[in-house]
Scaffold this motif. Sequence first.
Motif, PDB file in Angstrom:
ATOM      1  N   VAL A   1     -26.213  35.728  38.166  1.00 38.72           N
ATOM      2  CA  VAL A   1     -25.958  36.543  39.364  1.00 38.72           C
ATOM      3  C   VAL A   1     -25.970  38.029  39.025  1.00 38.72           C
ATOM      4  CG1 VAL A   1     -24.185  37.114  41.083  1.00 38.72           C
ATOM      5  CG2 VAL A   1     -24.756  34.729  40.622  1.00 38.72           C
ATOM      6  N   ARG A   2     -25.416  38.373  37.883  1.00 39.01           N
ATOM      7  CA  ARG A   2     -25.427  39.786  37.487  1.00 39.01           C
ATOM      8  C   ARG A   2     -26.826  40.247  37.109  1.00 39.01           C
ATOM      9  NH1 ARG A   2     -19.906  38.605  34.218  1.00 39.01           N
ATOM     10  NH2 ARG A   2     -18.413  39.372  35.784  1.00 39.01           N
ATOM     11  N   GLU A   3     -27.575  39.413  36.404  1.00 40.34           N
ATOM     12  CA  GLU A   3     -28.949  39.757  36.011  1.00 40.34           C
ATOM     13  C   GLU A   3     -29.806  40.079  37.230  1.00 40.34           C
ATOM     14  OE1 GLU A   3     -33.007  37.516  34.461  1.00 40.34           O
ATOM     15  OE2 GLU A   3     -31.127  36.408  34.580  1.00 40.34           O
ATOM     16  N   LEU A   4     -29.658  39.290  38.281  1.00 40.26           N
ATOM     17  CA  LEU A   4     -30.492  39.447  39.473  1.00 40.26           C
ATOM     18  C   LEU A   4     -29.873  40.361  40.520  1.00 40.26           C
ATOM     19  CD1 LEU A   4     -31.634  35.727  39.954  1.00 40.26           C
ATOM     20  CD2 LEU A   4     -32.900  37.588  38.901  1.00 40.26           C
ATOM     21  N   ASN A   5     -28.664  40.855  40.244  1.00 40.99           N
ATOM     22  CA  ASN A   5     -27.933  41.644  41.241  1.00 40.99           C
ATOM     23  C   ASN A   5     -27.837  40.867  42.560  1.00 40.99           C
ATOM     24  OD1 ASN A   5     -26.491  43.952  42.023  1.00 40.99           O
ATOM     25  ND2 ASN A   5     -28.298  44.859  43.002  1.00 40.99           N
ATOM     26  N   ALA A   6     -27.478  39.584  42.421  1.00 39.91           N
ATOM     27  CA  ALA A   6     -27.517  38.663  43.562  1.00 39.91           C
ATOM     28  C   ALA A   6     -26.166  38.496  44.248  1.00 39.91           C
ATOM     29  CB  ALA A   6     -28.012  37.296  43.105  1.00 39.91           C
ATOM     30  N   GLY A   7     -25.153  39.229  43.777  1.00 39.90           N
ATOM     31  CA  GLY A   7     -23.850  39.086  44.409  1.00 39.90           C
ATOM     32  C   GLY A   7     -22.737  39.555  43.503  1.00 39.90           C
ATOM     33  N   PHE A   8     -21.620  38.836  43.527  1.00 46.02           N
ATOM     34  CA  PHE A   8     -20.396  39.279  42.869  1.00 46.02           C
ATOM     35  C   PHE A   8     -19.752  38.111  42.135  1.00 46.02           C
ATOM     36  CE2 PHE A   8     -21.211  41.500  46.793  1.00 46.02           C
ATOM     37  CZ  PHE A   8     -21.137  42.838  46.438  1.00 46.02           C
ATOM     38  N   VAL A   9     -19.049  38.428  41.035  1.00 45.08           N
ATOM     39  CA  VAL A   9     -18.378  37.414  40.232  1.00 45.08           C
ATOM     40  C   VAL A   9     -16.887  37.698  40.215  1.00 45.08           C
ATOM     41  CG1 VAL A   9     -18.116  36.451  37.914  1.00 45.08           C
ATOM     42  CG2 VAL A   9     -20.398  37.041  38.772  1.00 45.08           C
ATOM     43  N   ALA A  10     -16.090  36.678  40.540  1.00 46.81           N
ATOM     44  CA  ALA A  10     -14.635  36.801  40.517  1.00 46.81           C
ATOM     45  C   ALA A  10     -14.065  35.803  39.525  1.00 46.81           C
ATOM     46  CB  ALA A  10     -14.062  36.545  41.903  1.00 46.81           C
ATOM     47  N   ASN A  11     -13.382  36.319  38.511  1.00 43.65           N
ATOM     48  CA  ASN A  11     -12.734  35.452  37.526  1.00 43.65           C
ATOM     49  C   ASN A  11     -11.220  35.381  37.731  1.00 43.65           C
ATOM     50  OD1 ASN A  11     -14.997  36.850  35.110  1.00 43.65           O
ATOM     51  ND2 ASN A  11     -15.219  34.935  36.218  1.00 43.65           N
ATOM     52  N   SER A  12     -10.718  36.013  38.795  1.00 41.49           N
ATOM     53  CA  SER A  12      -9.291  35.994  39.081  1.00 41.49           C
ATOM     54  C   SER A  12      -9.087  36.238  40.576  1.00 41.49           C
ATOM     55  CB  SER A  12      -8.564  37.086  38.291  1.00 41.49           C
ATOM     56  OG  SER A  12      -8.984  38.377  38.744  1.00 41.49           O
ATOM     57  N   LYS A  13      -7.883  35.965  41.053  1.00 42.97           N
ATOM     58  CA  LYS A  13      -7.576  36.214  42.462  1.00 42.97           C
ATOM     59  C   LYS A  13      -7.665  37.705  42.772  1.00 42.97           C
ATOM     60  CE  LYS A  13      -3.374  36.085  44.152  1.00 42.97           C
ATOM     61  NZ  LYS A  13      -2.057  35.626  44.634  1.00 42.97           N
ATOM     62  N   LYS A  14      -7.238  38.541  41.851  1.00 43.01           N
ATOM     63  CA  LYS A  14      -7.304  39.990  42.054  1.00 43.01           C
ATOM     64  C   LYS A  14      -8.746  40.441  42.269  1.00 43.01           C
ATOM     65  CE  LYS A  14      -5.995  44.343  39.786  1.00 43.01           C
ATOM     66  NZ  LYS A  14      -7.338  44.926  39.609  1.00 43.01           N
ATOM     67  N   GLU A  15      -9.653  39.990  41.394  1.00 43.85           N
ATOM     68  CA  GLU A  15     -11.059  40.361  41.541  1.00 43.85           C
ATOM     69  C   GLU A  15     -11.634  39.816  42.844  1.00 43.85           C
ATOM     70  OE1 GLU A  15     -12.217  40.465  36.763  1.00 43.85           O
ATOM     71  OE2 GLU A  15     -12.974  38.862  38.042  1.00 43.85           O
ATOM     72  N   LEU A  16     -11.232  38.596  43.196  1.00 43.93           N
ATOM     73  CA  LEU A  16     -11.735  37.986  44.421  1.00 43.93           C
ATOM     74  C   LEU A  16     -11.316  38.781  45.650  1.00 43.93           C
ATOM     75  CD1 LEU A  16     -13.190  35.710  45.889  1.00 43.93           C
ATOM     76  CD2 LEU A  16     -11.119  34.320  45.681  1.00 43.93           C
ATOM     77  N   LYS A  17     -10.075  39.223  45.704  1.00 42.20           N
ATOM     78  CA  LYS A  17      -9.601  40.012  46.848  1.00 42.20           C
ATOM     79  C   LYS A  17     -10.356  41.337  46.946  1.00 42.20           C
ATOM     80  CE  LYS A  17      -5.213  40.195  47.891  1.00 42.20           C
ATOM     81  NZ  LYS A  17      -3.739  40.317  47.776  1.00 42.20           N
ATOM     82  N   GLU A  18     -10.624  41.958  45.817  1.00 44.54           N
ATOM     83  CA  GLU A  18     -11.373  43.226  45.824  1.00 44.54           C
ATOM     84  C   GLU A  18     -12.781  43.014  46.380  1.00 44.54           C
ATOM     85  OE1 GLU A  18     -11.214  44.419  41.767  1.00 44.54           O
ATOM     86  OE2 GLU A  18      -9.149  45.166  41.880  1.00 44.54           O
ATOM     87  N   ILE A  19     -13.414  41.933  45.984  1.00 39.47           N
ATOM     88  CA  ILE A  19     -14.769  41.620  46.472  1.00 39.47           C
ATOM     89  C   ILE A  19     -14.736  41.328  47.975  1.00 39.47           C
ATOM     90  CG2 ILE A  19     -16.644  39.930  46.345  1.00 39.47           C
ATOM     91  CD1 ILE A  19     -15.857  39.637  43.320  1.00 39.47           C
ATOM     92  N   LEU A  20     -13.788  40.512  48.389  1.00 35.80           N
ATOM     93  CA  LEU A  20     -13.679  40.161  49.803  1.00 35.80           C
ATOM     94  C   LEU A  20     -13.510  41.400  50.669  1.00 35.80           C
ATOM     95  CD1 LEU A  20     -11.319  37.033  49.631  1.00 35.80           C
ATOM     96  CD2 LEU A  20     -13.727  37.041  50.295  1.00 35.80           C
ATOM     97  N   LEU A  21     -12.638  42.295  50.258  1.00 38.72           N
ATOM     98  CA  LEU A  21     -12.389  43.498  51.062  1.00 38.72           C
ATOM     99  C   LEU A  21     -13.600  44.425  51.077  1.00 38.72           C
ATOM    100  CD1 LEU A  21      -8.685  44.261  50.067  1.00 38.72           C
ATOM    101  CD2 LEU A  21      -9.546  43.410  52.250  1.00 38.72           C
ATOM    102  N   LYS A  22     -14.255  44.575  49.942  1.00 38.77           N
ATOM    103  CA  LYS A  22     -15.455  45.416  49.887  1.00 38.77           C
ATOM    104  C   LYS A  22     -16.519  44.894  50.855  1.00 38.77           C
ATOM    105  CE  LYS A  22     -19.107  46.957  46.735  1.00 38.77           C
ATOM    106  NZ  LYS A  22     -20.176  46.571  47.679  1.00 38.77           N
ATOM    107  N   CYS A  23     -16.764  43.595  50.797  1.00 38.76           N
ATOM    108  CA  CYS A  23     -17.836  43.015  51.599  1.00 38.76           C
ATOM    109  C   CYS A  23     -17.448  42.918  53.078  1.00 38.76           C
ATOM    110  CB  CYS A  23     -18.205  41.637  51.052  1.00 38.76           C
ATOM    111  SG  CYS A  23     -18.880  41.702  49.371  1.00 38.76           S
TER     112      CYS A  23
END
Length: 407
Positions: free
Chosen positions: A345-367
């Motif tokens: 996903v990172r190689e293709l710039n196809a989205g976002f990776v969340a390895n924790s709840k904190k990262e997931l919340k940041e992605i959700l709010l950004k999008c």
Amino acid sequence: MKKVLFITYSWPPKGGVGVMRALKFVKYLPKFGWMPTVLTTDDSARASMSRSEDAGMDMNFYKIVKTGYEEKFVFLPDRLRKLLLVPDTNIGWLDHALKQALKLHGEERFDVIFSMSPPSTAHMIGRLVKEKTGLPWIADMRDLWSDYHFEKEFFLKKRIFSIPLERKVLKDADLITIVSSNWARALARTSRVAPSRIRVVTNGFDEEDFNGMPSMKPEKFTMGYTGKLNRVSQDPEVLFEAVSECVKDGSIDRNKIDIEFYTLGFEKADISGLAGKYKIDDIVKEHGPVDYKEALRIQKSSSMLLFFQWKGASGWYSAKIFEYLGSRRPIIVISEKDSIVNGLVRELNAGFVANSKKELKEILLKCYNEHKEIGFVASGIDEEKLKSYTRSYVAQELAGIFNELRR
């Protein structure tokens, strides 16, 4: 045109991701000089689900041979059958398939044998055909054999039977193809096959499947998921918790978000129960499984797509992730840090990776905020790199491997 005997248990009307890998190879191999003859079971063989699609192929163009099939120990519970039958519960196919394979070779004179697993019985068939004909043989593995992530609980079977049999069978393969580099390394360790004899041939997506299927811009911020979802190994609870917290603190308006699950599978996650637990059952909608084309339409109609990595299987390349890539919708990958999907996903710039709840919340709010501001979540996918993951491209890679062995 050169000829390949294509041994696969996965073939319509059976369903599942293995069917699509088989269908797409068969569809595109003739484009690169190889005509497959498909050897599969008759329709009496068990299937976890059915699939009516033919992957956009004219089936009259291909030779499909369905053999007899025998279920072993049918009087026993499935779990006990899995424990007792070696290498798997499909061993009753072996004698029927071997007899038919040798008959077909006498008629057609194949250049190469290609067997696909799971089930691993297919490789036992491939090995015996090689032994009796002298033809080069490639074993294709969608999943690992003795380290098959669906059956890790059968520890004694693995140690006593699966690993020794895997080594005995695969040592005779001229080459082995497998879907990810992580699993290629794991296979080399377990099977003791030299890494030089293992090639990575990923799954992919078929551009033609998306023809005439426009991307929709849903009014609400809509996250979609299609396919199997295991309650233990793909636990979606962290997503529900993160969304619930964002709704509770007001950073996400519960009237402007939808999460759509089209799920199936053994030990399926309790989507509705989790939605109720986190008081977001008005946001989360759980639907039944849909056919392949409808799944693609749903993906194209979502703001973003959800992907849950299988825990403890870092090399697991679900075919779903490649369908997602073909939809060109941004992906949220919820995974462990060493997952191979993260790199893709990172190689293709196809989205976002969340390895924790904190990262997931940041992605959700950004999008979510991007969708609120411009009406959609923009895709920045690298189209040039994406070409390497089309079904046509990976079939060309496989044809190249066939050509190497035929020389």
